[in-house]
Design a protein around this motif. Structure first.
Motif, PDB file in Angstrom:
ATOM      1  N   PRO A 144    -102.622-104.189  12.957  1.00  0.00           N
ATOM      2  CA  PRO A 144    -102.133-105.104  11.925  1.00  0.00           C
ATOM      3  C   PRO A 144    -100.944-105.908  12.449  1.00  0.00           C
ATOM      4  O   PRO A 144    -100.219-105.444  13.342  1.00  0.00           O
ATOM      5  CB  PRO A 144    -101.730-104.183  10.776  1.00  0.00           C
ATOM      6  N   GLN A 145    -100.756-107.083  11.900  1.00  0.00           N
ATOM      7  CA  GLN A 145     -99.638-107.930  12.324  1.00  0.00           C
ATOM      8  C   GLN A 145     -98.334-107.133  12.232  1.00  0.00           C
ATOM      9  O   GLN A 145     -98.053-106.489  11.237  1.00  0.00           O
ATOM     10  CB  GLN A 145     -99.562-109.164  11.431  1.00  0.00           C
ATOM     11  N   GLY A 146     -97.556-107.175  13.320  1.00  0.00           N
ATOM     12  CA  GLY A 146     -96.256-106.507  13.351  1.00  0.00           C
ATOM     13  C   GLY A 146     -96.307-105.006  13.562  1.00  0.00           C
ATOM     14  O   GLY A 146     -95.308-104.318  13.396  1.00  0.00           O
ATOM     15  N   TRP A 147     -97.458-104.472  13.980  1.00  0.00           N
ATOM     16  CA  TRP A 147     -97.571-103.018  14.125  1.00  0.00           C
ATOM     17  C   TRP A 147     -96.641-102.465  15.198  1.00  0.00           C
ATOM     18  O   TRP A 147     -96.053-101.400  15.012  1.00  0.00           O
ATOM     19  CB  TRP A 147     -99.018-102.583  14.376  1.00  0.00           C
ATOM     20  N   ARG A 148     -96.500-103.171  16.321  1.00  0.00           N
ATOM     21  CA  ARG A 148     -95.629-102.648  17.390  1.00  0.00           C
ATOM     22  C   ARG A 148     -94.189-102.529  16.910  1.00  0.00           C
ATOM     23  O   ARG A 148     -93.516-101.525  17.148  1.00  0.00           O
ATOM     24  CB  ARG A 148     -95.708-103.524  18.637  1.00  0.00           C
ATOM     25  N   ALA A 149     -93.691-103.555  16.228  1.00  0.00           N
ATOM     26  CA  ALA A 149     -92.317-103.518  15.711  1.00  0.00           C
ATOM     27  C   ALA A 149     -92.163-102.402  14.679  1.00  0.00           C
ATOM     28  O   ALA A 149     -91.170-101.659  14.701  1.00  0.00           O
ATOM     29  CB  ALA A 149     -91.949-104.866  15.100  1.00  0.00           C
ATOM     30  N   ALA A 150     -93.145-102.266  13.792  1.00  0.00           N
ATOM     31  CA  ALA A 150     -93.075-101.224  12.761  1.00  0.00           C
ATOM     32  C   ALA A 150     -93.107 -99.827  13.379  1.00  0.00           C
ATOM     33  O   ALA A 150     -92.465 -98.901  12.870  1.00  0.00           O
ATOM     34  CB  ALA A 150     -94.220-101.393  11.765  1.00  0.00           C
ATOM     35  N   ALA A 151     -93.822 -99.662  14.488  1.00  0.00           N
ATOM     36  CA  ALA A 151     -93.919 -98.355  15.158  1.00  0.00           C
ATOM     37  C   ALA A 151     -92.688 -98.054  16.014  1.00  0.00           C
ATOM     38  O   ALA A 151     -92.559 -96.948  16.546  1.00  0.00           O
ATOM     39  CB  ALA A 151     -95.187 -98.291  16.005  1.00  0.00           C
ATOM     40  N   GLY A 152     -91.789 -99.010  16.158  1.00  0.00           N
ATOM     41  CA  GLY A 152     -90.571 -98.781  16.940  1.00  0.00           C
ATOM     42  C   GLY A 152     -90.893 -98.535  18.406  1.00  0.00           C
ATOM     43  O   GLY A 152     -91.847 -99.094  18.950  1.00  0.00           O
ATOM     44  N   ASP A 153     -90.111 -97.672  19.041  1.00  0.00           N
ATOM     45  CA  ASP A 153     -90.298 -97.383  20.463  1.00  0.00           C
ATOM     46  C   ASP A 153     -91.703 -96.851  20.766  1.00  0.00           C
ATOM     47  O   ASP A 153     -92.234 -97.069  21.851  1.00  0.00           O
ATOM     48  CB  ASP A 153     -89.255 -96.377  20.960  1.00  0.00           C
ATOM     49  N   TYR A 154     -92.313 -96.158  19.805  1.00  0.00           N
ATOM     50  CA  TYR A 154     -93.658 -95.606  20.028  1.00  0.00           C
ATOM     51  C   TYR A 154     -94.699 -96.709  20.209  1.00  0.00           C
ATOM     52  O   TYR A 154     -95.743 -96.483  20.791  1.00  0.00           O
ATOM     53  CB  TYR A 154     -94.066 -94.698  18.865  1.00  0.00           C
ATOM     54  N   GLY A 155     -94.414 -97.891  19.698  1.00  0.00           N
ATOM     55  CA  GLY A 155     -95.358 -99.001  19.795  1.00  0.00           C
ATOM     56  C   GLY A 155     -95.265 -99.788  21.092  1.00  0.00           C
ATOM     57  O   GLY A 155     -96.122-100.619  21.374  1.00  0.00           O
ATOM     58  N   LYS A 156     -94.221 -99.532  21.870  1.00  0.00           N
ATOM     59  CA  LYS A 156     -94.046-100.294  23.114  1.00  0.00           C
ATOM     60  C   LYS A 156     -95.172-100.008  24.098  1.00  0.00           C
ATOM     61  O   LYS A 156     -95.621 -98.872  24.242  1.00  0.00           O
ATOM     62  CB  LYS A 156     -92.706 -99.936  23.774  1.00  0.00           C
ATOM     63  N   ALA A 157     -95.591-101.040  24.794  1.00  0.00           N
ATOM     64  CA  ALA A 157     -96.628-100.883  25.821  1.00  0.00           C
ATOM     65  C   ALA A 157     -96.051-100.159  27.029  1.00  0.00           C
ATOM     66  O   ALA A 157     -94.869-100.276  27.329  1.00  0.00           O
ATOM     67  CB  ALA A 157     -97.157-102.258  26.232  1.00  0.00           C
ATOM     68  N   GLY A 158     -96.893 -99.386  27.700  1.00  0.00           N
ATOM     69  CA  GLY A 158     -96.503 -98.749  28.951  1.00  0.00           C
ATOM     70  C   GLY A 158     -95.636 -97.519  28.808  1.00  0.00           C
ATOM     71  O   GLY A 158     -95.082 -97.038  29.794  1.00  0.00           O
ATOM     72  N   THR A 159     -95.498 -96.981  27.603  1.00  0.00           N
ATOM     73  CA  THR A 159     -94.683 -95.779  27.423  1.00  0.00           C
ATOM     74  C   THR A 159     -95.558 -94.534  27.466  1.00  0.00           C
ATOM     75  O   THR A 159     -96.776 -94.610  27.343  1.00  0.00           O
ATOM     76  CB  THR A 159     -93.926 -95.812  26.073  1.00  0.00           C
ATOM     77  N   HIS A 160     -94.911 -93.403  27.625  1.00  0.00           N
ATOM     78  CA  HIS A 160     -95.585 -92.095  27.562  1.00  0.00           C
ATOM     79  C   HIS A 160     -94.703 -91.178  26.718  1.00  0.00           C
ATOM     80  O   HIS A 160     -94.140 -90.203  27.212  1.00  0.00           O
ATOM     81  CB  HIS A 160     -95.814 -91.526  28.962  1.00  0.00           C
ATOM     82  N   MET A 161     -94.580 -91.539  25.427  1.00  0.00           N
ATOM     83  CA  MET A 161     -93.656 -90.846  24.540  1.00  0.00           C
ATOM     84  C   MET A 161     -94.329 -89.916  23.541  1.00  0.00           C
ATOM     85  O   MET A 161     -93.685 -89.022  23.009  1.00  0.00           O
ATOM     86  CB  MET A 161     -92.854 -91.885  23.729  1.00  0.00           C
ATOM     87  N   SER A 162     -95.601 -90.164  23.231  1.00  0.00           N
ATOM     88  CA  SER A 162     -96.225 -89.434  22.130  1.00  0.00           C
ATOM     89  C   SER A 162     -97.739 -89.384  22.304  1.00  0.00           C
ATOM     90  O   SER A 162     -98.291 -89.935  23.247  1.00  0.00           O
ATOM     91  CB  SER A 162     -95.891 -90.129  20.803  1.00  0.00           C
ATOM     92  N   VAL A 163     -98.380 -88.770  21.328  1.00  0.00           N
ATOM     93  CA  VAL A 163     -99.836 -88.694  21.299  1.00  0.00           C
ATOM     94  C   VAL A 163    -100.464 -90.091  21.368  1.00  0.00           C
ATOM     95  O   VAL A 163    -101.578 -90.243  21.874  1.00  0.00           O
ATOM     96  CB  VAL A 163    -100.298 -87.925  20.033  1.00  0.00           C
ATOM     97  N   ALA A 164     -99.750 -91.097  20.918  1.00  0.00           N
ATOM     98  CA  ALA A 164    -100.275 -92.472  20.953  1.00  0.00           C
ATOM     99  C   ALA A 164    -100.558 -92.932  22.383  1.00  0.00           C
ATOM    100  O   ALA A 164    -101.346 -93.854  22.590  1.00  0.00           O
ATOM    101  CB  ALA A 164     -99.286 -93.432  20.295  1.00  0.00           C
TER     102      ALA A 164
END
Length: 191
Positions: A144-164
């Motif tokens: 959805p529009q703005g999903w990365r911003a709404a997900a905060g750091d978890y939404g950033k590309a190239g991370t390995h922070m969570s199940v996402a």
């Protein structure tokens, strides 16, 4: 889109991939146990009741549902309390979304609204809701529009922070390393 590999077991991952309610329940169970065990929980329930449907689970006798969640291997290290949470989540999905878990995110709402809806679900706080929104965007094809911003750091590309961010055994290990380092840093900060 690549198939989910959160459990690292094909049948359990296939259920998560095909069934939005199973994916939500896996996320609900993802606390105080290894991620793969949490996301394998829906397949255990599916095997024991012959399907994975929010209406069936919401209507299940609570004592019988707790008993089937407690069977070895249990769905969680706290199977009784988690059985109650799974049924509470199922009831909300039935009452507010007509039994369709995907309706939480599939009606064109923006990322902020989807996050608000996720946080309103039983067992989903701010962090769990952000991680789940990132999982939807990064692996489930729900953007959805703005999903990365709404997900905060978890939404950033190239991370390995969570199940996402778990796409295979290697990325699972990177997420484990990140979580271990974050825990150590938090403990040192309290220090």
């Amino acid at each position: 889109m690549a198939k989910l590999q959160l459990v690292q077991e094909p049948a359990a991952d296939a259920l998560l991939d095909a069934n939005p309610f199973a994916l939500l329940v896996g996320m609900l169970l993802d606390q105080q146990i290894p991620m793969e065990v949490a996301f394998a929980g829906p397949k255990k329930i599916d095997d024991r009741i012959g399907g994975f449907d929010a209406r069936v689970i919401a209507d299940y006798n609570p004592e019988e549902f707790a008993a089937l969640c407690s069977q070895t291997p249990a769905i969680h290290r706290f199977p009784g309390s988690m059985a109650k949470r799974v049924q509470a989540l199922a009831q909300v999905i039935v009452d507010e979304y007509g039994g369709d878990a995907a309706a939480v995110w599939s009606d064109g709402a923006d990322g902020k609204e989807v996050l608000r809806r996720l946080k309103a679900l039983p067992g989903f706080g701010e962090q769990k809701a952000k991680i789940f929104l990132a999982l939807l965007g990064k692996q489930y094809g729900v953007t959805p529009q703005g999903w990365r911003a709404a997900a905060g750091d978890y939404g950033k590309a190239g991370t390995h922070m969570s199940v996402a961010d778990v796409k295979d055994a290697g990325s699972l290990q990177k997420v484990r390393t990140y979580k271990k380092e974050a825990k150590a840093a938090a403990k040192a900060a309290k220090g």
